[in-house]
Scaffold this active site. Structure first.
Site, PDB file in Angstrom:
ATOM      1  N   GLU A 273      43.253  -2.699  11.227  1.00 16.66           N
ATOM      2  CA  GLU A 273      42.173  -3.657  11.486  1.00 16.66           C
ATOM      3  C   GLU A 273      40.817  -2.984  11.333  1.00 16.66           C
ATOM      4  O   GLU A 273      40.012  -2.949  12.273  1.00 16.66           O
ATOM      5  CB  GLU A 273      42.310  -4.200  12.920  1.00 16.66           C
ATOM      6  CG  GLU A 273      43.654  -4.840  13.230  1.00 16.66           C
ATOM      7  CD  GLU A 273      43.833  -5.159  14.724  1.00 16.66           C
ATOM      8  OE1 GLU A 273      43.025  -4.685  15.546  1.00 16.66           O
ATOM      9  OE2 GLU A 273      44.766  -5.898  15.052  1.00 16.66           O
ATOM     10  N   PRO A 274      40.521  -2.429  10.159  1.00 18.44           N
ATOM     11  CA  PRO A 274      39.239  -1.738  10.005  1.00 18.44           C
ATOM     12  C   PRO A 274      38.076  -2.724   9.952  1.00 18.44           C
ATOM     13  O   PRO A 274      38.206  -3.816   9.405  1.00 18.44           O
ATOM     14  CB  PRO A 274      39.392  -1.020   8.663  1.00 18.44           C
ATOM     15  CG  PRO A 274      40.296  -1.924   7.875  1.00 18.44           C
ATOM     16  CD  PRO A 274      41.278  -2.485   8.882  1.00 18.44           C
ATOM     17  N   ARG A 276      34.077  -1.451  10.850  1.00 17.97           N
ATOM     18  CA  ARG A 276      32.924  -0.615  10.561  1.00 17.97           C
ATOM     19  C   ARG A 276      33.084   0.230   9.283  1.00 17.97           C
ATOM     20  O   ARG A 276      32.155   0.316   8.480  1.00 17.97           O
ATOM     21  CB  ARG A 276      32.713   0.330  11.745  1.00 17.97           C
ATOM     22  CG  ARG A 276      31.419   1.098  11.718  1.00 17.97           C
ATOM     23  CD  ARG A 276      31.392   2.135  12.851  1.00 17.97           C
ATOM     24  NE  ARG A 276      31.782   1.600  14.135  1.00 17.97           N
ATOM     25  CZ  ARG A 276      30.926   1.057  15.001  1.00 17.97           C
ATOM     26  NH1 ARG A 276      29.648   0.997  14.726  1.00 17.97           N
ATOM     27  NH2 ARG A 276      31.360   0.587  16.151  1.00 17.97           N
ATOM     28  N   ARG A 312      22.282  -2.750  18.070  1.00 17.33           N
ATOM     29  CA  ARG A 312      23.000  -1.496  18.334  1.00 17.33           C
ATOM     30  C   ARG A 312      22.142  -0.405  18.985  1.00 17.33           C
ATOM     31  O   ARG A 312      22.594   0.222  19.942  1.00 17.33           O
ATOM     32  CB  ARG A 312      23.673  -0.973  17.056  1.00 17.33           C
ATOM     33  CG  ARG A 312      24.708  -1.961  16.482  1.00 17.33           C
ATOM     34  CD  ARG A 312      25.535  -1.371  15.356  1.00 17.33           C
ATOM     35  NE  ARG A 312      26.366  -0.293  15.816  1.00 17.33           N
ATOM     36  CZ  ARG A 312      26.109   0.991  15.650  1.00 17.33           C
ATOM     37  NH1 ARG A 312      25.046   1.378  14.979  1.00 17.33           N
ATOM     38  NH2 ARG A 312      26.916   1.902  16.142  1.00 17.33           N
ATOM     39  N   CYS A 342      10.000  -9.033  23.662  1.00 15.08           N
ATOM     40  CA  CYS A 342       9.352  -8.654  24.913  1.00 15.08           C
ATOM     41  C   CYS A 342      10.329  -7.949  25.838  1.00 15.08           C
ATOM     42  O   CYS A 342      10.729  -8.483  26.878  1.00 15.08           O
ATOM     43  CB  CYS A 342       8.769  -9.900  25.574  1.00 15.08           C
ATOM     44  SG  CYS A 342       7.646 -10.725  24.461  1.00 15.08           S
ATOM     45  N   GLU A 343      10.738  -6.774  25.428  1.00 12.79           N
ATOM     46  CA  GLU A 343      11.639  -5.916  26.211  1.00 12.79           C
ATOM     47  C   GLU A 343      11.315  -4.484  25.811  1.00 12.79           C
ATOM     48  O   GLU A 343      11.187  -4.195  24.613  1.00 12.79           O
ATOM     49  CB  GLU A 343      13.116  -6.142  25.818  1.00 12.79           C
ATOM     50  CG  GLU A 343      13.658  -7.522  26.019  1.00 12.79           C
ATOM     51  CD  GLU A 343      14.214  -7.765  27.415  1.00 12.79           C
ATOM     52  OE1 GLU A 343      14.407  -6.787  28.154  1.00 12.79           O
ATOM     53  OE2 GLU A 343      14.433  -8.937  27.742  1.00 12.79           O
ATOM     54  N   TYR A 371      28.448  -4.865  12.838  1.00 17.75           N
ATOM     55  CA  TYR A 371      27.877  -5.176  14.152  1.00 17.75           C
ATOM     56  C   TYR A 371      26.353  -5.292  14.069  1.00 17.75           C
ATOM     57  O   TYR A 371      25.625  -4.879  14.970  1.00 17.75           O
ATOM     58  CB  TYR A 371      28.314  -4.121  15.196  1.00 17.75           C
ATOM     59  CG  TYR A 371      29.818  -3.940  15.193  1.00 17.75           C
ATOM     60  CD1 TYR A 371      30.641  -4.909  15.757  1.00 17.75           C
ATOM     61  CD2 TYR A 371      30.413  -2.847  14.558  1.00 17.75           C
ATOM     62  CE1 TYR A 371      32.018  -4.777  15.712  1.00 17.75           C
ATOM     63  CE2 TYR A 371      31.794  -2.713  14.515  1.00 17.75           C
ATOM     64  CZ  TYR A 371      32.584  -3.678  15.093  1.00 17.75           C
ATOM     65  OH  TYR A 371      33.945  -3.552  15.044  1.00 17.75           O
TER      66      TYR A 371
HETATM   67  C1  LIG Z   1      36.515  -4.227  17.160  1.00 16.13           C
HETATM   68  C2  LIG Z   1      37.946  -4.199  16.843  1.00 16.13           C
HETATM   69  C3  LIG Z   1      38.396  -3.691  15.611  1.00 16.13           C
HETATM   70  C4  LIG Z   1      37.477  -3.082  14.587  1.00 16.13           C
HETATM   71  O1  LIG Z   1      36.937  -1.883  15.008  1.00 16.13           O
HETATM   72  P1  LIG Z   1      36.095  -0.966  13.992  1.00 16.13           P
HETATM   73  O2  LIG Z   1      35.688   0.178  14.814  1.00 16.13           O
HETATM   74  O3  LIG Z   1      34.953  -1.768  13.494  1.00 16.13           O
HETATM   75  O4  LIG Z   1      37.020  -0.572  12.881  1.00 16.13           O
HETATM   76  C5  LIG Z   1      39.745  -3.764  15.341  1.00 16.13           C
HETATM   77  N1  LIG Z   1      40.626  -4.296  16.229  1.00 16.13           N
HETATM   78  C6  LIG Z   1      40.225  -4.771  17.429  1.00 16.13           C
HETATM   79  C7  LIG Z   1      41.229  -5.349  18.346  1.00 16.13           C
HETATM   80  C8  LIG Z   1      38.886  -4.741  17.770  1.00 16.13           C
HETATM   81  O5  LIG Z   1      38.502  -5.205  18.963  1.00 16.13           O
END
Ligand SMILES: *Cc1c(COP(=O)(O)O)cnc(C)c1O
Length: 420
Positions: A273-274, A276, A312, A342-343, A371
């Protein structure tokens, strides 16, 4: 690697000068490189070509449907964490059988929508959630594919807000207790127990925590096999880091080799699940300098992008490299780059050596593809930025800039407080 580079004095994305796009689109503006996005996806996915696997892009890192479509065309799936992300993934054309649904707080309506769409599986975070999913599936007279998200209790050595696999975090089921939960789940008739999942955190710069987590999953896998469960998927989540400043994360091929080496005895389809690592360095935020000033002993560069556009730095103190869109020979100063919000926490860079930017200069905030826009808000009633996708010598608007009308969409003044 990415496709933002200087041609002479000007910063380009692929074959288009950033200045040209900003002149037409205004700022703040997100710009992404199609070539970088596609290459990053391919490099990651190809690194696992030796094993059965599925690359389910983490929609929360960048959920623009044009960007999702790029990965879907490459054969990718989607990792979603809400009904809204399911909607986006399906609108982008995702194959529901390549959609995995993660997240610690799924609502009944969201579960029902996902079941109706026939997604591959839910990554389930508690026994209570298993019971709720089972009840939804029973009502809908179908079986729900599930994996338990286990918490392997490893330290990803990243920012505490993006650590998710320590036992004190809210995520997952303790790996030691998960066997029991799996066995209880076998009694729930409307579940198809397909896999094991974990996600230990984000912006990891070493492979060892991933391998430690995998080792714990492997032990569990063995026990589940012994108990007669048919585990077909091992979902190792996302989390591979990128270079924002001076980090040296493993290359995806190094990460893949380590995982493949450590998982020889397993015969499952792996899910990744990449987020970033695919999109982070494929996008920038372009801002314009509004004012410069010095207070006490500090130099401030006030730009038209703020924490509502890129959260971020304010949220994680994270570093984004800052570059001139047109290079100058100006002397460097130490400056704070701040937004109009305004922070006091509204900043993009602190105590940074930068060329002496002047009013109306364009500034590129690098590595803003992950993100970035997805965390943008309308705070201070600021319309959200436009998004542009560059491909070769062409560019396309993939999200138009919000207008003031968008800000009050859905709002209503009740009759009782009618205008006098
Ligand atoms: C946020 C998240 C990701 C992705 O994370 P990266 O650091 O962007 O690769 C994958 N799986 C789950 C469950 C997440 O919450």
């Amino acid at each position: 690697m990415h496709d933002f580079h200087y041609e002479g004095r000007d910063l380009w994305c692929e074959e288009v000068p950033i200045r040209d796009i900003a002149d037409q689109m205004g700022t703040p503006l997100y710009i992404y490189s199609h070539r970088t996005l596609r290459n990053h996806f391919r490099v990651f996915d190809d690194a696992f070509s030796r094993i059965p696997h599925m690359t389910c892009f983490s929609v929360k890192s960048n959920s623009n449907i044009a960007i999702l479509r790029i990965f879907i065309r490459e054969g990718g799936g989607a990792d979603i964490v809400s009904g809204g992300e399911l909607y986006r993934a399906l609108q982008a054309g995702a194959d529901p059988q390549k959609v995995v649904y993660s997240g610690v707080g799924k609502k009944v309506e969201e579960i029902e929508d996902a079941l109706a769409s026939n997604i591959l599986m839910f990554n389930v975070e508690s026994f209570q959630e298993l019971e709720v999913i089972n009840a939804c599936a029973a009502r809908m007279k179908q079986k729900a594919g599930i994996a338990l998200r286990v918490n392997p209790d490893v330290d990803p050595e990243t920012h505490p807000y993006i650590s998710t696999g320590l036992k004190e975090n809210k995520f997952g089921v303790n790996v030691e207790k998960s066997l029991e939960t799996y066995l209880k789940a076998t009694k729930l008739k409307f579940l198809d127990i397909k896999g094991i999942s974990c996600h230990i955190g984000s912006q990891l710069t070493k492979t060892s925590p991933f391998i430690d987590a995998l080792d714990r999953l492997k032990k569990l896998y063995g026990r589940l096999q012994d108990a007669g469960l048919n585990i077909r998927y091992l979902d190792l989540g996302g989390g591979l880091g990128i270079t924002y400043n001076d980090e040296t994360p493993p290359h995806p091929s190094e990460y893949a080799d380590a995982i493949i080496r450590a998982s020889r005895e397993i015969s499952c389809t792996f899910i990744f699940e990449p987020g970033r690592v695919i999109v982070g360095n494929a996008g920038i935020l372009v801002a314009k300098v509004l004012y410069t000033k010095a207070n006490e002993d500090k130099n401030f560069i006030i730009v038209d992008a703020g924490m509502n556009d890129l959260l971020r730095p304010s949220l994680y103190k994270s570093y984004h490299h800052i570059q001139e869109v047109r290079k100058t020979q100006r002397k460097e100063i130490v400056a704070y780059v701040v937004g109009p919000i305004c922070e006091s926490g509204d900043y993009l860079a602190k105590e940074r050596s930068l060329p002496r930017f002047e009013r109306d200069d364009l500034m590129a905030v690098m590595s803003a593809g992950a993100y970035g826009f997805t965390m943008a808000s309308n705070y201070n009633s600021r319309p959200r930025a436009a998004e542009v996708l560059v491909a070769g010598d062409k560019w396309h608007i993939i999200r138009k800039r919000e207008e003031y009308g968008d800000l009050i969409r859905g709002e209503k003044i009740p009759n009782m407080i009618e205008r006098k």
